[in-house]
Design a protein around this motif. Structure first.
Motif, PDB file in Angstrom:
ATOM      1  N   ALA A   8      35.404  49.934  30.204  1.00  0.00           N
ATOM      2  CA  ALA A   8      36.060  48.689  29.711  1.00  0.00           C
ATOM      3  C   ALA A   8      37.491  49.020  29.742  1.00  0.00           C
ATOM      4  O   ALA A   8      38.292  47.902  29.830  1.00  0.00           O
ATOM      5  CB  ALA A   8      35.374  48.222  28.293  1.00  0.00           C
ATOM      6  N   ASN A   9      38.119  50.130  29.607  1.00  0.00           N
ATOM      7  CA  ASN A   9      39.493  50.246  29.847  1.00  0.00           C
ATOM      8  C   ASN A   9      39.945  49.862  30.952  1.00  0.00           C
ATOM      9  O   ASN A   9      41.257  49.667  31.183  1.00  0.00           O
ATOM     10  CB  ASN A   9      39.788  51.714  29.445  1.00  0.00           C
ATOM     11  N   GLN A  10      39.168  50.025  32.133  1.00  0.00           N
ATOM     12  CA  GLN A  10      39.655  49.594  33.418  1.00  0.00           C
ATOM     13  C   GLN A  10      40.110  48.013  33.495  1.00  0.00           C
ATOM     14  O   GLN A  10      41.170  47.966  34.096  1.00  0.00           O
ATOM     15  CB  GLN A  10      38.426  49.776  34.408  1.00  0.00           C
ATOM     16  N   VAL A  11      39.617  47.469  32.759  1.00  0.00           N
ATOM     17  CA  VAL A  11      39.831  45.843  32.534  1.00  0.00           C
ATOM     18  C   VAL A  11      41.205  45.445  32.026  1.00  0.00           C
ATOM     19  O   VAL A  11      41.969  45.008  32.545  1.00  0.00           O
ATOM     20  CB  VAL A  11      38.742  44.934  31.915  1.00  0.00           C
ATOM     21  N   SER A  12      41.370  46.322  30.950  1.00  0.00           N
ATOM     22  CA  SER A  12      42.530  46.531  30.315  1.00  0.00           C
ATOM     23  C   SER A  12      43.769  46.817  31.274  1.00  0.00           C
ATOM     24  O   SER A  12      44.931  46.038  31.284  1.00  0.00           O
ATOM     25  CB  SER A  12      42.466  47.173  29.094  1.00  0.00           C
ATOM     26  N   LYS A  13      43.623  47.890  31.924  1.00  0.00           N
ATOM     27  CA  LYS A  13      44.683  48.434  32.731  1.00  0.00           C
ATOM     28  C   LYS A  13      44.908  47.553  33.967  1.00  0.00           C
ATOM     29  O   LYS A  13      46.054  47.301  34.133  1.00  0.00           O
ATOM     30  CB  LYS A  13      44.220  49.801  33.295  1.00  0.00           C
ATOM     31  N   MET A  14      43.994  46.796  34.353  1.00  0.00           N
ATOM     32  CA  MET A  14      44.127  45.773  35.558  1.00  0.00           C
ATOM     33  C   MET A  14      44.770  44.643  34.906  1.00  0.00           C
ATOM     34  O   MET A  14      45.857  44.259  36.001  1.00  0.00           O
ATOM     35  CB  MET A  14      42.779  45.348  36.051  1.00  0.00           C
ATOM     36  N   VAL A  15      44.644  44.123  33.725  1.00  0.00           N
ATOM     37  CA  VAL A  15      45.237  42.907  33.207  1.00  0.00           C
ATOM     38  C   VAL A  15      46.889  43.468  33.174  1.00  0.00           C
ATOM     39  O   VAL A  15      47.632  42.619  33.308  1.00  0.00           O
ATOM     40  CB  VAL A  15      44.569  42.486  32.183  1.00  0.00           C
ATOM     41  N   ASP A  16      46.952  44.568  32.430  1.00  0.00           N
ATOM     42  CA  ASP A  16      48.345  44.793  32.213  1.00  0.00           C
ATOM     43  C   ASP A  16      48.915  45.356  33.542  1.00  0.00           C
ATOM     44  O   ASP A  16      50.367  44.667  33.370  1.00  0.00           O
ATOM     45  CB  ASP A  16      48.346  46.535  31.349  1.00  0.00           C
TER      46      ASP A  16
END
Length: 90
Positions: A8-16
């Protein structure tokens, strides 16, 4: 190319990093399985599999799977679509 989301942290990084739009379905399973790494991995594999089936069904060939040095992810996806690939290559 398809990059399965298995963390799930991948999604946060991509959005950031990109300010990308993330589909609601993807956000939902990330929220639901964030704290269960095995469930998150399986949900990401299932989501990527569904995307690939949709692409193949619409005539796309030569899909690249970005697994970030996790070959077992690609292996699971290919196993999921093995019969589909065989049918397309007939």
């Amino acid at each position: 190319g398809i990059m399965p989301i298995t963390n799930a942290n991948q999604v946060s990084k991509m959005v950031d990093l990109s300010n990308a739009y993330i589909p609601r379905k993807l956000l939902s399973f990330c929220d639901r399985f964030r704290n269960d790494s095995e469930a998150m991995k399986q949900a990401g594999i299932a989501y990527a599999t569904d995307q690939i089936i949709d692409l193949i069904s619409n005539g796309i060939r030569g899909i690249h799977i970005y697994t970030m040095n996790k070959p077992e992810i690609a292996e699971s996806i290919v196993k999921n679509i093995d019969s589909i690939i065989k049918a397309v290559n007939k």
